[in-house]
Design a protein around this motif. Structure first.
Motif, PDB file in Angstrom:
ATOM      1  N   ILE A 142      70.543 -26.753  12.325  1.00 58.68           N
ATOM      2  CA  ILE A 142      70.129 -27.972  11.633  1.00 58.68           C
ATOM      3  C   ILE A 142      70.786 -29.165  12.319  1.00 58.68           C
ATOM      4  CG2 ILE A 142      70.281 -29.269   9.470  1.00 58.68           C
ATOM      5  CD1 ILE A 142      70.218 -26.628   7.979  1.00 58.68           C
ATOM      6  N   LYS A 143      69.968 -30.134  12.694  1.00 55.04           N
ATOM      7  CA  LYS A 143      70.476 -31.350  13.312  1.00 55.04           C
ATOM      8  C   LYS A 143      70.944 -32.309  12.209  1.00 55.04           C
ATOM      9  CE  LYS A 143      69.041 -35.178  16.334  1.00 55.04           C
ATOM     10  NZ  LYS A 143      67.898 -35.769  17.081  1.00 55.04           N
ATOM     11  N   VAL A 144      72.164 -32.792  12.311  1.00 54.18           N
ATOM     12  CA  VAL A 144      72.718 -33.722  11.320  1.00 54.18           C
ATOM     13  C   VAL A 144      72.810 -35.107  11.948  1.00 54.18           C
ATOM     14  CG1 VAL A 144      74.661 -34.289   9.832  1.00 54.18           C
ATOM     15  CG2 VAL A 144      74.030 -31.890  10.204  1.00 54.18           C
ATOM     16  N   VAL A 145      72.115 -36.072  11.354  1.00 58.02           N
ATOM     17  CA  VAL A 145      72.101 -37.450  11.851  1.00 58.02           C
ATOM     18  C   VAL A 145      72.798 -38.333  10.824  1.00 58.02           C
ATOM     19  CG1 VAL A 145      70.672 -39.366  12.618  1.00 58.02           C
ATOM     20  CG2 VAL A 145      69.928 -37.018  13.054  1.00 58.02           C
ATOM     21  N   LYS A 146      73.864 -38.996  11.254  1.00 57.13           N
ATOM     22  CA  LYS A 146      74.625 -39.859  10.348  1.00 57.13           C
ATOM     23  C   LYS A 146      74.388 -41.324  10.705  1.00 57.13           C
ATOM     24  CE  LYS A 146      78.483 -36.555  10.055  1.00 57.13           C
ATOM     25  NZ  LYS A 146      79.944 -36.390  10.309  1.00 57.13           N
ATOM     26  N   HIS A 147      74.078 -42.105   9.687  1.00 56.09           N
ATOM     27  CA  HIS A 147      73.996 -43.559   9.834  1.00 56.09           C
ATOM     28  C   HIS A 147      74.933 -44.155   8.779  1.00 56.09           C
ATOM     29  CE1 HIS A 147      70.699 -43.345  12.682  1.00 56.09           C
ATOM     30  NE2 HIS A 147      70.000 -42.605  11.852  1.00 56.09           N
ATOM     31  N   TYR A 148      76.206 -44.230   9.107  1.00 59.08           N
ATOM     32  CA  TYR A 148      77.201 -44.724   8.166  1.00 59.08           C
ATOM     33  C   TYR A 148      77.330 -46.240   8.302  1.00 59.08           C
ATOM     34  CZ  TYR A 148      78.921 -39.968   7.216  1.00 59.08           C
ATOM     35  OH  TYR A 148      79.041 -38.662   6.812  1.00 59.08           O
TER      36      TYR A 148
END
Length: 434
Positions: free
Chosen positions: A297-303
């Protein structure tokens, strides 16, 4: 509708007959009994009067020129707002088939002309009594439903509270049991590495000073494959160091996740909570697609640039855990669905400040979405679509209670066939501070 007359509620009765004398006679009798009476001399006028103000009961003539009483009754039964109004048919006909049809179209009772006043009054009172009892039953059923919903919610809260307490105790035990031996290993790895380096220096010095080893020493060198051993030893120590660091990170994540030995409400970095939860779920980010194939699973973070948030930290982390777990479940199902199709399961986590002192945390997946048939029950305690033993049905209702009840925020979702996004909006300051 009931009309208030002299501090007493009186039933509102609509009399419908194309013969004015019949309407006048019935109206006079009913008014003397204290009822509120309205009149109509055709089916169309009756429908207009009913749509303006819904009566408690209708006395309806069957034989009318423009629209029969049967047709009027059918119109009423087809409208949800008027379907439950009791209708007593009035007719000069006394044929059994007429009576059967009257009941088939939804009539509650039937009176034959010329009618006896006592009979009409008795049938009216009987229908009004039935209507009143049905209303009371509906109210009681609604009260019972609300009581059951409250009981289920309370039970879910108690179970979740016990789960959180149990989780805290479990994490405390795990952290305590792991902490000492891990610190012991971590503390000894560095000097052990130094000792090994000293021994390697000594071996190299021997190789320099005595380039021609004795046959016995040369045999041991060959048996242990000294060159490979020297190369692999560094890799072994590097792996052990990495393993210890990972264990320490997991222990730290557990402590952050449960906020052990800390006050219930405290200022926290939300991103630390999200990252620690992801670390705890790291083992689930690899999905078994087939018996021989896996995908990640690819985890994309936009914090975003969030302030320190004062909240019920442990419980908020539980919300993150529930929503991320559900998203991973959805991606597992989608990966099974798209076995033969190029599909990249992806998890997006976004945070940002909205509306001054409010923050938003979004957790989105590109799964198959939530089926429309279950959306209305999504936050219902104990409702789950998972197999027995796989889900309790408490994750989403508990998350809703924590976000909305505890923090005064909102928990909403948007779903389609391309995936689902849950949005948490909470104040940056706790309700107590506000």
């Amino acid at each position: 509708m009931n009309i208030l007359i002299d501090n007493e509620l009186k039933a509102d009765i609509l009399v419908v007959d194309d013969i004015p004398d019949n309407v006048r006679v019935l109206s006079t009798i009913l008014l003397k009994q204290g009822y509120h009476v309205r009149k109509a001399i055709s089916g169309k006028m009756a429908l207009m009067a009913i749509r303006t103000t819904i009566p408690d009961l209708i006395l309806l003539d069957i034989n009318m020129p423009d629209m029969s009483g049967y047709q009027v009754c059918q119109e009423l039964r087809n409208d949800r707002r008027t379907a439950q109004i009791p209708v007593i048919f009035l007719s000069a006909l006394d044929d059994v088939l007429d009576k059967v049809k009257a009941f088939q179209v939804g009539g509650a009772d039937y009176v034959t002309k010329p009618f006896q006043i006592e009979e009409v009054l008795a049938r009216i009172q009987h229908q009004l009594t039935i209507q009143d009892l049905q209303t009371q039953l509906h109210v009681q059923n609604e009260q019972l439903r609300q009581a059951l919903d409250h009981l289920k919610t309370t039970q879910a809260q108690l179970i979740q509270k016990e789960k959180l307490i149990g989780l805290g105790q479990f994490v405390a035990g795990i952290a305590h049991e792991f902490n000492n031996p891990v610190n012991f290993i971590a503390g000894n790895l560095s000097p052990a590495g130094d000792y090994i380096q000293d021994l390697l220096k000594l071996i190299k010095l021997y190789q320099t000073e005595y380039p021609q080893p004795t046959p016995a020493i040369q045999q041991v060198i060959n048996e242990i494959d000294l060159d490979f051993l020297l190369c692999d030893l560094k890799k072994l120590f590097g792996s052990m160091q990495t393993g210890v660091e990972r264990i320490c990170a997991i222990i730290l994540a557990l402590r952050i996740f449960s906020h052990l030995d800390e006050s219930d409400i405290k200022p926290v970095n939300v991103h630390h909570g999200l990252d620690s939860t992801l670390l705890l779920l790291n083992h689930r980010l690899t999905i078994q697609v087939t018996t021989s194939a896996t995908t990640s699973i690819k985890v994309v973070k936009h914090y975003g640039n969030l302030p320190i948030v004062t909240c019920y930290a442990r419980q908020l982390n539980q919300v993150f855990f529930n929503l991320l777990s559900n998203a991973i479940d959805a991606l597992e199902v989608a990966s099974q669905h798209y076995k033969q199709v190029a599909y990249e399961p992806t998890l997006w986590i976004e945070t940002k400040v909205i509306d001054r002192d409010m923050i938003q945390i979004s957790i989105k997946d590109n799964g198959l979405g939530i089926p429309e048939a279950i959306r209305a029950r999504l936050f219902e305690p104990f409702f789950t679509t998972k197999s027995v033993g796989q889900g309790t049905g408490l994750g989403l209702p508990t998350s809703y209670q924590i976000v909305v009840g505890k923090h005064g925020g909102t928990l909403t979702y948007h779903t389609a066939s391309e995936g689902t996004e849950f949005q948490i909006v909470i104040p940056a300051r706790s309700p107590q501070e506000s």
